[in-house]
Design a protein around this motif. Structure first.
Motif, mmCIF file in Angstrom:
data_model
loop_
_atom_site.group_PDB
_atom_site.id
_atom_site.type_symbol
_atom_site.label_atom_id
_atom_site.label_comp_id
_atom_site.label_asym_id
_atom_site.label_seq_id
_atom_site.Cartn_x
_atom_site.Cartn_y
_atom_site.Cartn_z
ATOM 1 N N ALA A 173 60.194 -27.476 -28.136
ATOM 2 C CA ALA A 173 60.131 -28.838 -27.603
ATOM 3 C C ALA A 173 59.968 -29.871 -28.708
ATOM 4 N N ARG B 285 63.200 -31.385 -28.261
ATOM 5 C CA ARG B 285 62.807 -32.185 -27.118
ATOM 6 C C ARG B 285 62.709 -31.348 -25.850
ATOM 7 N N LEU B 286 62.114 -31.937 -24.821
ATOM 8 C CA LEU B 286 61.794 -31.197 -23.608
ATOM 9 C C LEU B 286 63.038 -30.732 -22.857
ATOM 10 N N GLU C 71 54.317 -34.781 -34.549
ATOM 11 C CA GLU C 71 55.105 -34.000 -33.595
ATOM 12 C C GLU C 71 54.425 -33.935 -32.233
ATOM 13 N N GLU D 252 54.516 -37.389 -30.531
ATOM 14 C CA GLU D 252 55.848 -37.686 -30.008
ATOM 15 C C GLU D 252 56.111 -36.890 -28.737
ATOM 16 N N LEU D 253 55.694 -35.632 -28.730
ATOM 17 C CA LEU D 253 55.899 -34.814 -27.542
ATOM 18 C C LEU D 253 55.066 -35.343 -26.372
ATOM 19 N N PHE E 2 54.445 -38.434 -25.738
ATOM 20 C CA PHE E 2 55.198 -39.556 -25.160
ATOM 21 C C PHE E 2 56.428 -39.070 -24.404
ATOM 22 N N ASP E 3 57.029 -37.962 -24.840
ATOM 23 C CA ASP E 3 58.126 -37.380 -24.064
ATOM 24 C C ASP E 3 57.636 -36.982 -22.670
ATOM 25 N N TYR E 4 56.448 -36.393 -22.635
ATOM 26 C CA TYR E 4 55.864 -36.031 -21.350
ATOM 27 C C TYR E 4 55.544 -37.282 -20.530
ATOM 28 N N TRP E 5 55.114 -38.331 -21.198
ATOM 29 C CA TRP E 5 54.818 -39.590 -20.507
ATOM 30 C C TRP E 5 56.056 -40.074 -19.747
ATOM 31 N N VAL E 6 57.203 -40.047 -20.422
ATOM 32 C CA VAL E 6 58.453 -40.467 -19.785
ATOM 33 C C VAL E 6 58.805 -39.520 -18.635
ATOM 34 N N LEU E 7 58.676 -38.223 -18.881
ATOM 35 C CA LEU E 7 58.982 -37.245 -17.835
ATOM 36 C C LEU E 7 58.073 -37.436 -16.623
#
Length: 204
Positions: free
Chosen positions: A23, A27-28, A105, A108-109, A111-116
């Protein structure tokens, strides 16, 4: 002395670490059982044996990530040795701001979860609870600060001040992700210190 971890627990942890590596690198959206299995050196079937589905793996990776980020950080014991409440607050904030560029890292991940989480209710709830816990961890420091200078902080709640402290760190986290080359810990902390020292009248 704690006993040795069970092989099943170790395998689960190894798969989660492999999931994090995939991830963080891709990315996710690239988090598939096949990719995680290849990273961990196991079969895709074993990934499903421990996590049942990619969605469950995704959620459990978030749990793992939250344990390994600042939102799970406890206030260091050494803060109790600092007499000035303002200094205690600044030390706690600095600790977390200094952590951010070292673990970009993971930030950043997160924030990826935040968007998801905008379209995944379980992830949204977990992130919200984690951020609430992080804010609440500043509350004792904020309460001591408010009580130490009622004239300056009159009318301000400890909860509100804790939210501002947490929000400052979260803003720094966003800067680390968006513009890591320009983010500077010392500049950020110097700016915050200048704001904290500003006369109370200028904050009205």
């Amino acid at each position: 002395m704690p006993g040795r971890r069970a092989p099943e627990e170790e395998r689960r942890e190894a798969i989660l670490r492999a999931a994090f590596a995939v991830a963080a690198r891709e990315r996710l959206g690239a988090l598939t059982a096949r990719a995680v299995a290849a990273e961990a050196g196991v079969s895709a079937g074993l990934v499903f044996f421990y996590f049942e589905s990619v969605d469950k793996l995704l959620v459990e990776l978030l749990d793992w990530l939250l344990v390994h980020t600042i939102v799970a950080a406890d206030t260091p014991d050494r803060l109790s040795e600092v007499g000035d409440p303002g200094a205690r607050m600044m030390i706690a904030i600095r600790r977390d701001v200094e952590w951010l560029p070292k673990q970009r890292e993971r930030v950043e991940l997160f924030f990826d979860y935040w968007v998801l989480g905008t379209r995944h209710p379980t992830i949204r709830r977990k992130i919200r609870r984690a951020l609430n816990r992080y804010r609440d961890a500043f509350a004792p420091l904020a309460r001591a600060l408010v009580e130490s200078d009622p004239d300056r902080y009159g009318g301000m709640s400890a909860e509100g001040l804790a939210s501002v402290a947490a929000g400052f760190v979260e803003g720094c986290a966003l800067q680390v992700v968006m513009d890591p080359a320009e983010f500077d810990v010392e500049r950020s902390m110097t700016t915050l210190a200048a704001l904290v020292r500003a006369p109370a009248s200028s904050l009205a």
